[in-house]
Enzyme design. Structure first.
Site, short mmCIF file in Angstrom:
data_model
loop_
_atom_site.label_atom_id
_atom_site.label_comp_id
_atom_site.label_asym_id
_atom_site.label_seq_id
_atom_site.Cartn_x
_atom_site.Cartn_y
_atom_site.Cartn_z
N LYS A 46 1.57 -11.60 -15.98
CA LYS A 46 0.81 -12.31 -17.02
C LYS A 46 0.93 -13.82 -16.91
CE LYS A 46 -1.29 -10.11 -18.89
NZ LYS A 46 -2.55 -9.51 -18.35
N SER A 47 0.99 -14.29 -15.67
CA SER A 47 1.13 -15.73 -15.43
C SER A 47 -0.02 -16.29 -14.59
CB SER A 47 2.47 -16.03 -14.74
OG SER A 47 3.55 -15.62 -15.52
N HIS A 101 5.02 -9.67 -7.53
CA HIS A 101 5.89 -10.06 -8.65
C HIS A 101 7.35 -10.04 -8.23
CE1 HIS A 101 2.56 -10.01 -11.33
NE2 HIS A 101 2.49 -8.72 -11.52
N SER A 131 0.71 -12.50 -24.07
CA SER A 131 -0.29 -11.90 -23.20
C SER A 131 0.18 -10.53 -22.72
CB SER A 131 -0.56 -12.81 -22.01
OG SER A 131 -1.51 -12.23 -21.13
N LYS A 253 -7.97 -14.07 -23.12
CA LYS A 253 -8.24 -15.45 -23.53
C LYS A 253 -7.92 -16.45 -22.42
CE LYS A 253 -7.52 -15.09 -28.55
NZ LYS A 253 -6.73 -15.63 -29.69
#
Length: 295
Positions: A46-47, A101, A131, A253
C-alpha cells in the site's frame, strides 16, 4: 484479527500471503540469477506499488504507452515472490522488471553486485495503514479487522502481509550501500509526478523524449490509472483473490493525509509516540499532509 493472521505464513521472519506462497521458490531465491539490466521496485504494501508498476511499464514499453498491446502491468512488472508459478523468469527477455515486498535480507544475493537497479518507494505509515485497512475490508477472503483501532494494533505489531513497516524501511535504508538503490517518496511523486519520472528515468539511464515524458506522466496520473483495466490491478485481484464486497475501484483515493479522516486524536498521538521511538534519527523525511512540506 486472528482470522487474518491465519491467512499469513511466516517464512524466515517475514509474513507472506499463505495461498500464494511458493516455499520451494523462496527457499532457493538467494540463488535466483540476476541480470545486470534487471530492475526491481521494492515497496511495503500500500505504498504505491501498482502505480510504480504502471510508471515503469510506460517508461520501458512503447507498446504500453501507445496501447498497441493488451497486456496488464501485473504481467509486464510481475511480483517476484508471487508469480513464479505462472511465469518462467529464466525465459523472460531482458530487461526484466520486477516488483517485490521482500525485506532486504530475502532478496537474491546477486542484487548486491550493484549492477541491477532497485527503486524503493516509501509512503508515510499512517496513510499506508489506512489504505491497508480499506483494502483488506474490500475483499471478504481476508477477514480483516472491523475497526481501525483493531487493525492499528495488528499493523503496529507487524502481523500483516509485509510484516512491520518500521523494520522494512529501516532495513532497506540501513543496508542501502549493498545495493544500487534509489529511494523515492510517494508523496513527492504525487506532488510533482513529472519531476519524479525524470528522476527515475535518469536513475534507469532512460533518455525520454518530451513526447514520451508527456505520455508517461499523463497515463500514470491516478485518475487515468483508476479507469484503466490494464493498470488498475482489478482483473488480477479478481482472478487470484476473488470478488469485492462492494462496488468501486481497487485504487481508492491515492491521496496524502487521508489518515486524518480515519484516526482519532488519541490514536494519532499514540501512533506518533511509537513512530518517534522507532524512527529516531532516521534520515529520510516524510510528508503527512498534502499542504505541508517534509518533516
Amino acid at each position: 484479527m486472528e482470522d487474518l493472521e491465519r491467512d499469513l505464513l511466516k517464512f524466515k521472519g517475514f509474513y507472506f500471503q499463505h495461498k500464494a506462497f511458493d516455499t520451494g521458490f523462496l527457499e532457493n531465491l538467494d540463488d535466483f540469477e540476476i541480470r545486470d539490466d534487471d530492475v526491481f521496485i521494492v515497496t511495503y504494501p500500500k505504498s504505491g506499488t501498482i502505480w510504480c508498476q504502471q510508471i515503469l511499464s510506460l517508461i520501458y514499453f512503447r507498446e504500453h504507452r501507445k496501447r498497441t498491446e493488451n497486456v496488464e502491468t501485473s504481467y509486464r512488472v510481475p511480483f517476484l515472490e508471487y508469480c513464479s508459478r505462472h511465469i518462467d523468469f529464466g525465459k523472460t527477455p531482458s530487461p526484466r522488471l520486477f516488483v517485490t515486498h521482500l525485506p532486504y535480507y530475502l532478496v537474491p544475493r546477486g542484487l548486491k553486485d550493484k549492477k541491477a537497479k532497485i527503486i524503493y518507494v516509501y509512503r508515510n505509515p499512517k496513510d499506508v495503514m489506512c489504505s491497508y485497512f480499506h483494502y483488506l475490508n474490500t475483499y471478504p477472503i481476508f477477514k480483516a479487522a472491523d475497526s481501525i483501532e483493531a487493525f492499528m494494533k495488528q499493523y503496529l505489531e507487524g502481523k500483516v502481509l509485509g510484516s512491520l513497516w518500521f523494520d522494512h524501511i529501516r532495513g532497506w535504508y540501513k543496508h542501502r550501500n549493498y545495493f544500487n538503490i534509489q529511494f523515492m517518496m510517494y508523496e513527492e511523486m504525487k506532488k510533482d509526478l513529472r519531476s519524479s519520472v525524470l528522476k527515475l528515468s535518469k536513475f534507469l539511464s532512460k533518455d525520454l523524449s518530451e513526447e514520451t515524458m508527456d505520455d508517461v506522466v499523463r497515463q500514470a496520473s491516478f485518475e487515468n490509472m483508476k479507469d484503466d483495466p490494464l493498470a488498475n490491478n482489478e482483473n488480477m485481484l479478481y482472478r487470484h483473490v476473488g470478488s469485492k464486497l462492494q462496488e468501486g475501484h481497487f485504487l481508492r483515493k491515492g491521496t496524502i493525509g487521508d489518515w486524518k479522516n480515519h484516526m482519532t486524536v488519541e490514536q494519532n498521538e499514540r501512533f506518533d509516540m511509537i513512530f518517534q521511538k522507532q524512527m529516531k534519527d532516521f534520515p529520510l523525511q516524510f510528508i503527512w499532509d498534502v499542504n505541508k512540506t517534509q518533516n
